[in-house]
Design a protein around this motif. Structure first.
Motif, PDB file in Angstrom:
ATOM      1  N   THR A 115       0.845  -1.186   0.000  1.00  6.77           N
ATOM      2  CA  THR A 115       0.000   0.000   0.000  1.00  6.77           C
ATOM      3  C   THR A 115       0.889   1.246   0.000  1.00  6.77           C
ATOM      4  OG1 THR A 115      -0.134   0.076   2.424  1.00  6.77           O
ATOM      5  CG2 THR A 115      -1.894  -1.120   1.259  1.00  6.77           C
ATOM      6  N   ILE A 116       0.285   2.394  -0.297  1.00  8.76           N
ATOM      7  CA  ILE A 116       0.988   3.671  -0.326  1.00  8.76           C
ATOM      8  C   ILE A 116       0.618   4.469   0.916  1.00  8.76           C
ATOM      9  CG2 ILE A 116       1.214   5.877  -1.560  1.00  8.76           C
ATOM     10  CD1 ILE A 116       2.522   3.601  -3.071  1.00  8.76           C
ATOM     11  N   GLU A 120       4.807   8.310   1.063  1.00  5.24           N
ATOM     12  CA  GLU A 120       4.964   7.776  -0.284  1.00  5.24           C
ATOM     13  C   GLU A 120       4.020   8.489  -1.253  1.00  5.24           C
ATOM     14  OE1 GLU A 120       6.267   3.220   1.032  1.00  5.24           O
ATOM     15  OE2 GLU A 120       4.148   3.723   0.733  1.00  5.24           O
ATOM     16  N   LEU A 121       2.807   8.806  -0.782  1.00  6.46           N
ATOM     17  CA  LEU A 121       1.842   9.538  -1.600  1.00  6.46           C
ATOM     18  C   LEU A 121       2.371  10.933  -1.925  1.00  6.46           C
ATOM     19  CD1 LEU A 121      -1.020   9.817  -2.855  1.00  6.46           C
ATOM     20  CD2 LEU A 121      -1.798  10.624  -0.615  1.00  6.46           C
ATOM     21  N   ARG A 122       2.905  11.608  -0.907  1.00  7.60           N
ATOM     22  CA  ARG A 122       3.466  12.950  -1.122  1.00  7.60           C
ATOM     23  C   ARG A 122       4.593  12.901  -2.154  1.00  7.60           C
ATOM     24  NH1 ARG A 122       6.506  13.911   3.569  1.00  7.60           N
ATOM     25  NH2 ARG A 122       8.123  12.902   2.323  1.00  7.60           N
ATOM     26  N   ASP A 123       5.492  11.909  -2.008  1.00  2.49           N
ATOM     27  CA  ASP A 123       6.608  11.785  -2.946  1.00  2.49           C
ATOM     28  C   ASP A 123       6.118  11.509  -4.362  1.00  2.49           C
ATOM     29  OD1 ASP A 123       8.240  12.159  -0.781  1.00  2.49           O
ATOM     30  OD2 ASP A 123       8.825  10.053  -0.583  1.00  2.49           O
ATOM     31  N   ALA A 124       5.104  10.644  -4.496  1.00  2.00           N
ATOM     32  CA  ALA A 124       4.574  10.312  -5.821  1.00  2.00           C
ATOM     33  C   ALA A 124       3.962  11.539  -6.482  1.00  2.00           C
ATOM     34  CB  ALA A 124       3.537   9.194  -5.701  1.00  2.00           C
ATOM     35  N   VAL A 142      -6.857  10.205   3.519  1.00  2.89           N
ATOM     36  CA  VAL A 142      -8.065   9.773   4.223  1.00  2.89           C
ATOM     37  C   VAL A 142      -9.163   9.385   3.227  1.00  2.89           C
ATOM     38  CG1 VAL A 142      -9.941  10.561   5.722  1.00  2.89           C
ATOM     39  CG2 VAL A 142      -7.562  11.068   6.327  1.00  2.89           C
ATOM     40  N   LYS A 143      -9.280  10.154   2.136  1.00  4.68           N
ATOM     41  CA  LYS A 143     -10.329   9.889   1.138  1.00  4.68           C
ATOM     42  C   LYS A 143     -10.108   8.565   0.424  1.00  4.68           C
ATOM     43  CE  LYS A 143     -12.497  11.829  -3.035  1.00  4.68           C
ATOM     44  NZ  LYS A 143     -13.879  11.641  -2.579  1.00  4.68           N
ATOM     45  N   TYR A 144      -8.860   8.234   0.131  1.00  5.33           N
ATOM     46  CA  TYR A 144      -8.580   7.056  -0.692  1.00  5.33           C
ATOM     47  C   TYR A 144      -7.981   5.879   0.070  1.00  5.33           C
ATOM     48  CZ  TYR A 144      -9.659   9.993  -4.666  1.00  5.33           C
ATOM     49  OH  TYR A 144     -10.307  10.800  -5.546  1.00  5.33           O
ATOM     50  N   ALA A 145      -7.717   6.045   1.356  1.00  5.03           N
ATOM     51  CA  ALA A 145      -7.145   4.939   2.132  1.00  5.03           C
ATOM     52  C   ALA A 145      -8.131   3.789   2.245  1.00  5.03           C
ATOM     53  CB  ALA A 145      -6.730   5.423   3.515  1.00  5.03           C
ATOM     54  N   SER A 146      -7.583   2.601   2.500  1.00  2.00           N
ATOM     55  CA  SER A 146      -8.425   1.410   2.651  1.00  2.00           C
ATOM     56  C   SER A 146      -9.321   1.518   3.879  1.00  2.00           C
ATOM     57  CB  SER A 146      -7.549   0.166   2.775  1.00  2.00           C
ATOM     58  OG  SER A 146      -6.716   0.051   1.646  1.00  2.00           O
ATOM     59  N   ASN A 147      -8.866   2.264   4.864  1.00  7.12           N
ATOM     60  CA  ASN A 147      -9.638   2.440   6.094  1.00  7.12           C
ATOM     61  C   ASN A 147      -9.288   3.805   6.671  1.00  7.12           C
ATOM     62  OD1 ASN A 147     -11.312   1.815   8.263  1.00  7.12           O
ATOM     63  ND2 ASN A 147      -9.630   0.995   9.466  1.00  7.12           N
ATOM     64  N   VAL A 148     -10.286   4.585   7.066  1.00  8.93           N
ATOM     65  CA  VAL A 148     -10.018   5.923   7.588  1.00  8.93           C
ATOM     66  C   VAL A 148      -9.433   5.839   8.983  1.00  8.93           C
ATOM     67  CG1 VAL A 148     -11.810   7.010   6.211  1.00  8.93           C
ATOM     68  CG2 VAL A 148     -12.369   6.151   8.479  1.00  8.93           C
ATOM     69  N   ALA A 149      -8.763   6.912   9.381  1.00  7.69           N
ATOM     70  CA  ALA A 149      -8.150   6.953  10.701  1.00  7.69           C
ATOM     71  C   ALA A 149      -9.216   6.828  11.789  1.00  7.69           C
ATOM     72  CB  ALA A 149      -7.374   8.255  10.858  1.00  7.69           C
ATOM     73  N   LEU A 156      -4.992   3.458   7.193  1.00 11.61           N
ATOM     74  CA  LEU A 156      -4.222   2.454   6.486  1.00 11.61           C
ATOM     75  C   LEU A 156      -3.737   3.034   5.158  1.00 11.61           C
ATOM     76  CD1 LEU A 156      -6.459  -0.693   7.064  1.00 11.61           C
ATOM     77  CD2 LEU A 156      -4.391  -0.037   8.292  1.00 11.61           C
ATOM     78  N   GLY A 157      -2.848   2.300   4.504  1.00 11.72           N
ATOM     79  CA  GLY A 157      -2.322   2.783   3.241  1.00 11.72           C
ATOM     80  C   GLY A 157      -3.349   2.704   2.123  1.00 11.72           C
ATOM     81  N   ILE A 158      -2.974   3.249   0.983  1.00  9.22           N
ATOM     82  CA  ILE A 158      -3.825   3.274  -0.192  1.00  9.22           C
ATOM     83  C   ILE A 158      -3.473   2.082  -1.077  1.00  9.22           C
ATOM     84  CG2 ILE A 158      -4.469   4.614  -2.236  1.00  9.22           C
ATOM     85  CD1 ILE A 158      -3.681   7.138  -0.664  1.00  9.22           C
ATOM     86  N   THR A 159      -4.452   1.250  -1.386  1.00  8.02           N
ATOM     87  CA  THR A 159      -4.219   0.084  -2.233  1.00  8.02           C
ATOM     88  C   THR A 159      -4.003   0.524  -3.686  1.00  8.02           C
ATOM     89  OG1 THR A 159      -6.626  -0.176  -2.453  1.00  8.02           O
ATOM     90  CG2 THR A 159      -5.508  -1.540  -0.786  1.00  8.02           C
ATOM     91  N   PHE A 160      -3.538  -0.417  -4.501  1.00  6.96           N
ATOM     92  CA  PHE A 160      -3.197  -0.122  -5.886  1.00  6.96           C
ATOM     93  C   PHE A 160      -4.338   0.542  -6.643  1.00  6.96           C
ATOM     94  CE2 PHE A 160      -3.175  -1.741 -10.352  1.00  6.96           C
ATOM     95  CZ  PHE A 160      -2.109  -0.981 -10.810  1.00  6.96           C
ATOM     96  N   ASP A 161      -5.552  -0.015  -6.550  1.00  6.63           N
ATOM     97  CA  ASP A 161      -6.679   0.530  -7.310  1.00  6.63           C
ATOM     98  C   ASP A 161      -6.992   1.959  -6.901  1.00  6.63           C
ATOM     99  OD1 ASP A 161      -7.541  -0.410  -4.802  1.00  6.63           O
ATOM    100  OD2 ASP A 161      -9.570  -0.821  -5.514  1.00  6.63           O
ATOM    101  N   ARG A 162      -6.987   2.210  -5.595  1.00  7.91           N
ATOM    102  CA  ARG A 162      -7.318   3.556  -5.112  1.00  7.91           C
ATOM    103  C   ARG A 162      -6.192   4.551  -5.395  1.00  7.91           C
ATOM    104  NH1 ARG A 162     -11.377   3.774  -0.691  1.00  7.91           N
ATOM    105  NH2 ARG A 162     -12.571   1.849  -0.801  1.00  7.91           N
ATOM    106  N   PHE A 163      -4.959   4.065  -5.438  1.00  5.62           N
ATOM    107  CA  PHE A 163      -3.822   4.923  -5.787  1.00  5.62           C
ATOM    108  C   PHE A 163      -3.963   5.402  -7.226  1.00  5.62           C
ATOM    109  CE2 PHE A 163       0.558   5.155  -7.575  1.00  5.62           C
ATOM    110  CZ  PHE A 163       1.005   6.259  -6.868  1.00  5.62           C
ATOM    111  N   VAL A 164      -4.289   4.490  -8.131  1.00  7.94           N
ATOM    112  CA  VAL A 164      -4.492   4.862  -9.536  1.00  7.94           C
ATOM    113  C   VAL A 164      -5.608   5.897  -9.634  1.00  7.94           C
ATOM    114  CG1 VAL A 164      -5.224   4.041 -11.808  1.00  7.94           C
ATOM    115  CG2 VAL A 164      -3.638   2.666 -10.437  1.00  7.94           C
ATOM    116  N   ARG A 165      -6.710   5.609  -8.959  1.00  9.95           N
ATOM    117  CA  ARG A 165      -7.855   6.524  -9.011  1.00  9.95           C
ATOM    118  C   ARG A 165      -7.505   7.896  -8.450  1.00  9.95           C
ATOM    119  NH1 ARG A 165     -12.757   5.595  -5.261  1.00  9.95           N
ATOM    120  NH2 ARG A 165     -13.896   7.527  -5.487  1.00  9.95           N
TER     121      ARG A 165
END
Length: 203
Positions: A115-116, A120-124, A142-149, A156-165
């Motif tokens: 997950t991202i 890692e998201l900021r760097d990307a 928070v919007k795209y994570a697998s689970n909100v804080a 949690l991190g962002i899975t591949f599908d949500r990262f692409v989106r």
């Protein structure tokens, strides 16, 4: 793409198409491997892939199904003839697109967690040319994570599908803003109607 015995699959990897491939009726000049994967996704043998078929075929590296909104986004991008389905040639473009994103995901998933995370998201996004403020980075996570804080821990991190989106949406939002920012000063003044048209035309 996540097939068994494929370099694009497996737990902790980016994700992609699930295993269970079949091959039949290879069109002239078609890549046999791509046709095999297309045929496996086209479960009703209609010669085209629907959103439901695509959703069933796509998985993340942790074997969770792709987010439906991401599937719809991909359908919208690659359904060139606006038929509501994806034909073989459109599927070839989709395949390459996901393959390219897998390489991007692997590059930025530096801790190999599958997950991202926020850093890692900021760097990307920074590498893509989007230098967003820390509050915006947090909002995207928070919007795209697998689970909100929650009280039990961070998001949690962002899975591949949500990262692409997330990346596609940010690109489209930024493009829409730049079209409105005609003097390139980072500010726009728009009417309610313009605002609604801009927002509703985006995924």
């Amino acid at each position: 793409m996540a097939y068994q015995n494929s370099p694009y699959g497996g737990y902790g990897g980016p994700g992609g198409f699930s295993s269970g491939m079949a091959q039949a009726g290879l069109p002239p000049g078609a890549d046999p491997q791509l046709w095999s994967w297309f045929s496996a996704v086209d479960t009703d043998r209609s010669g085209a892939i629907s959103a439901i078929e695509l959703e069933r075929a796509l998985i993340n590296g942790d074997w969770t199904p792709f987010d439906l909104d991401t599937v719809k986004l991909l359908m919208g991008m690659f359904d060139v003839d606006r038929s509501g389905t994806i034909g073989f040639n459109e599927f070839c473009g989709l395949w390459k697109y996901i393959k390219d994103w897998q390489n991007v995901f692997r590059y930025f998933d530096r801790d190999r967690s599958g997950t991202i995370d926020r850093n890692e998201l900021r760097d990307a996004l920074s590498r893509f040319g989007y230098n967003l403020s820390p509050p915006l980075i947090k909002l995207i996570q928070v919007k795209y994570a697998s689970n909100v804080a929650s009280n039990y821990g961070p998001a949690l991190g962002i899975t591949f599908d949500r990262f692409v989106r997330a990346c596609v949406v940010i690109k489209q939002l930024s493009g829409a803003f730049q079209n409105l920012d005609t003097d390139n000063d980072g500010w726009v003044q728009i009417s309610y109607d313009q605002f609604m048209q801009t927002v509703l035309s985006l995924p």
